[in-house]
Design a protein around this motif. Structure first.
Motif, PDB file in Angstrom:
ATOM      1  N   GLY A  73      -7.085  -6.136   1.301  1.00  0.00           N
ATOM      2  CA  GLY A  73      -5.818  -6.258   2.038  1.00  0.00           C
ATOM      3  C   GLY A  73      -5.930  -5.817   3.490  1.00  0.00           C
ATOM      4  O   GLY A  73      -5.563  -6.563   4.410  1.00  0.00           O
ATOM      5  N   ASN A 115       0.840  -1.210   0.000  1.00  0.00           N
ATOM      6  CA  ASN A 115       0.000   0.000   0.000  1.00  0.00           C
ATOM      7  C   ASN A 115       0.869   1.252   0.000  1.00  0.00           C
ATOM      8  O   ASN A 115       0.622   2.203  -0.747  1.00  0.00           O
ATOM      9  CB  ASN A 115      -0.898   0.035   1.238  1.00  0.00           C
ATOM     10  CG  ASN A 115      -2.033  -0.949   1.139  1.00  0.00           C
ATOM     11  OD1 ASN A 115      -2.221  -1.574   0.102  1.00  0.00           O
ATOM     12  ND2 ASN A 115      -2.782  -1.102   2.214  1.00  0.00           N
ATOM     13  N   TYR A 139      -2.183  -0.429 -10.787  1.00  0.00           N
ATOM     14  CA  TYR A 139      -2.368  -1.069  -9.489  1.00  0.00           C
ATOM     15  C   TYR A 139      -3.748  -1.711  -9.429  1.00  0.00           C
ATOM     16  O   TYR A 139      -4.756  -1.051  -9.518  1.00  0.00           O
ATOM     17  CB  TYR A 139      -2.178  -0.056  -8.358  1.00  0.00           C
ATOM     18  CG  TYR A 139      -2.441  -0.658  -7.012  1.00  0.00           C
ATOM     19  CD1 TYR A 139      -1.803  -1.841  -6.631  1.00  0.00           C
ATOM     20  CD2 TYR A 139      -3.323  -0.063  -6.122  1.00  0.00           C
ATOM     21  CE1 TYR A 139      -2.041  -2.411  -5.407  1.00  0.00           C
ATOM     22  CE2 TYR A 139      -3.560  -0.620  -4.890  1.00  0.00           C
ATOM     23  CZ  TYR A 139      -2.916  -1.792  -4.543  1.00  0.00           C
ATOM     24  OH  TYR A 139      -3.158  -2.360  -3.320  1.00  0.00           O
TER      25      TYR A 139
HETATM   26 MG   LIG Z   1      -3.384  -3.394  -0.111  1.00  0.00          MG
END
Ligand SMILES: [Mg+2]
Ligand SMILES: Nc1ncnc2c1ncn2[C@@H]1O[C@H](COP(=O)(O)OP(=O)(O)OP(=O)(O)O)[C@@H](O)[C@H]1O
Length: 468
Positions: free
Chosen positions: A427, A366, A421
């Motif tokens: 996540g 991230n 991305y």
């Molecule tokens: Mg992530």
């Protein structure tokens, strides 16, 4: 974690205070009314006593004024009263007039002042200079008008004393009623406090908890029963949702594998035109992504159902961090960013290194996604005060504080425009679930100097000792 507690705690305090104030006011006002009634009764009683005294004194004066003598003699009243008022000179005040001759007798204590007549009634109060307030009885006895007065001072003194006692009692009762009212309100609101505390404890991961209900049928226990029924419904709904997510993910896996196998076979067999070959490769990439999402959803469902067991090992986290930092540095360099890490404090932490690595990798990816080229990502670790505190800071654009919690929800992605991305938005939900399984917590805060974002993880540590 979402709380389903019914937040009535904020309201109980004001209700408790309001009940106390109402109770205290009711007691004080009732007492004040009782004292006011007692005041009036007592005052009337004392004044009636003075009127009776005056009337009885008149009877004795009348005896002297009835003597068989020349009543029209100007000195008659003087003579008669010298005998009559001899013993009571200082108590009674006399104003006697002969209506026929106009002769007037004023007792010495009146200091030359006549007692004025009342416009209405035969008993009245009058105030004379240098003499004070008198209660006067006016009597007719042909040819005399007799006014006899008694000082009202003693009644006023008695009533002042009574008022002082009443006020002191009122103040004491007010304080006592506040204390009693407070006790009563606590007693009355106690069941609500129990309901509120239990309801606050009930979260997504312990939906099976219930409010204790006494075996009686009053408003409070009925409310607790209704809330418990609501929790029953909530629990069963959540069970169904979890089951659906788990079953759907599971059922999707087999057909997906078959589709992937067919696509791979088509590629291996050859004979596809370059255009079709490219299309099949794109299909395979998307299938891989779908497969990962299904895996992640399955993981979340199993974690919520507490079907995941961690491989916990109680170790010093320094070597684990060292190994993660090596990989992270390589990964950061690959994306043209920089990575740094620090570790302080000593102590053992029980954690599952594979799962925690998964968490850190998601936080790192991230941070890499939002960092500017050459941007620095810092991992800080500190074992102190019974906690292992890990944080990952980046130099990205950060987030508004209102999104700090939202990003942990499933499928929430706030920068979908970031080129190439292709995250799924699961996540951070997985990170929270894994950290939760470690009895820890994860949250977002502003980065240093309000730049970027800092993700913080706190996990309980044993025998922690800080270096600094
Ligand atoms: Mg992530
Ligand atoms: N360091 C950060 N700075 C700014 N925004 C962030 C940061 N970390 C996460 N976010 C925001 O939170 C969203 C959710 O993150 P999360 O890790 O859950 O999903 P993802 O990274 O989009 O996909 P996935 O991790 O499933 O591949 C991200 O899409 C991003 O918008």
């Amino acid at each position: 974690m979402k709380s389903f507690g019914i937040l009535i705690d904020h309201a109980t305090k004001p209700i408790g205070i309001r009940l106390t104030i109402w109770y205290s006011l009711a007691v004080t006002v009732t007492l004040a009314c009782a004292f006011a009634a007692a005041y009036t009764l007592l005052q009337n009683h004392l004044i009636l006593g003075l009127d009776l005294q005056n009337a009885s004194q008149f009877k004795s004066v009348k005896v002297h004024l009835s003597r068989d003598s020349d009543r029209d003699d100007p000195t008659f009243i003087d003579r008669a009263m010298r005998v009559a008022s001899n013993r009571n000179a200082s108590i009674f005040f006399y104003d006697i007039r002969n209506t026929r001759t106009g002769a007037v007798f004023l007792s010495g204590n009146l200091r030359g002042q006549a007692i004025p007549s009342a416009r209405n009634g035969r008993v009245f109060a009058v105030k004379l200079d240098d003499v004070g307030e008198l209660r006067v009885g006016e009597f007719e006895f042909e040819p005399f008008t007799v006014k006899i007065g008694t000082p009202l001072g003693q009644v006023t003194d008695a009533m002042d004393g009574f008022t002082r006692i009443c006020l002191a009692l009122l103040a004491a009762m007010m304080l006592m009623s506040v204390a009693i009212g407070f006790g009563f309100s606590r007693l009355a609101l106690n069941p609500i406090r129990v309901i509120s505390e239990t309801a606050k404890r009930i979260h997504l991961d312990n939906l099976n908890q219930r409010i204790p209900v006494a075996d009686v049928h009053d408003e409070m226990s009925d409310l607790a029963r209704i809330l418990n029924q609501m929790f029953d419904r909530l629990e069963s709904s959540f069970k169904q949702i979890r089951q659906f997510a788990a079953e759907a993910s599971h059922e999707l896996k087999s057909p997906l594998s078959l589709v992937r196998l067919h696509a791979e076979k088509m590629l291996m067999d050859g004979g596809l035109s370059p255009v079709h070959e490219d299309a099949v490769r794109v299909q395979l990439e998307e299938l891989a992504r779908l497969d990962q999402i299904i895996e992640e959803l399955l993981f979340l469902s199993r974690a919520e159902a507490r079907a995941i067991t961690l491989d916990l090992k109680s170790v010093n986290p320094a070597p684990f961090l060292q190994s993660f930092a090596q990989d992270a540095r390589v990964l950061a360099e690959h994306y043209g960013k920089r990575f740094n890490h620090t570790h302080a404090g000593e102590g053992q932490v029980a954690f599952d290194d594979k799962r925690l690595r998964q968490v850190l990798l998601n936080l790192l990816s991230n941070a890499l996604n939002v960092s500017p080229p050459g941007g620095l990502i810092t991992l800080r670790s500190l074992v102190a005060g019974g906690l292992w505190c890990l944080s990952i800071e980046d130099q990205g654009p950060g987030l508004p504080a209102s999104d700090y919690e939202r990003i942990f929800e499933r499928f929430v992605r706030l920068q979908p425009s970031v080129a190439e991305y292709q995250g799924s938005g699961l996540g951070l939900a997985i990170c929270r679930s894994i950290v939760g399984l470690h009895q820890g917590r994860i949250f977002a805060t502003p980065g240093p100097g309000d730049q970027g974002l800092r993700m913080v993880i706190e996990i309980p540590a044993q025998g922690a000792r800080s270096d600094g």
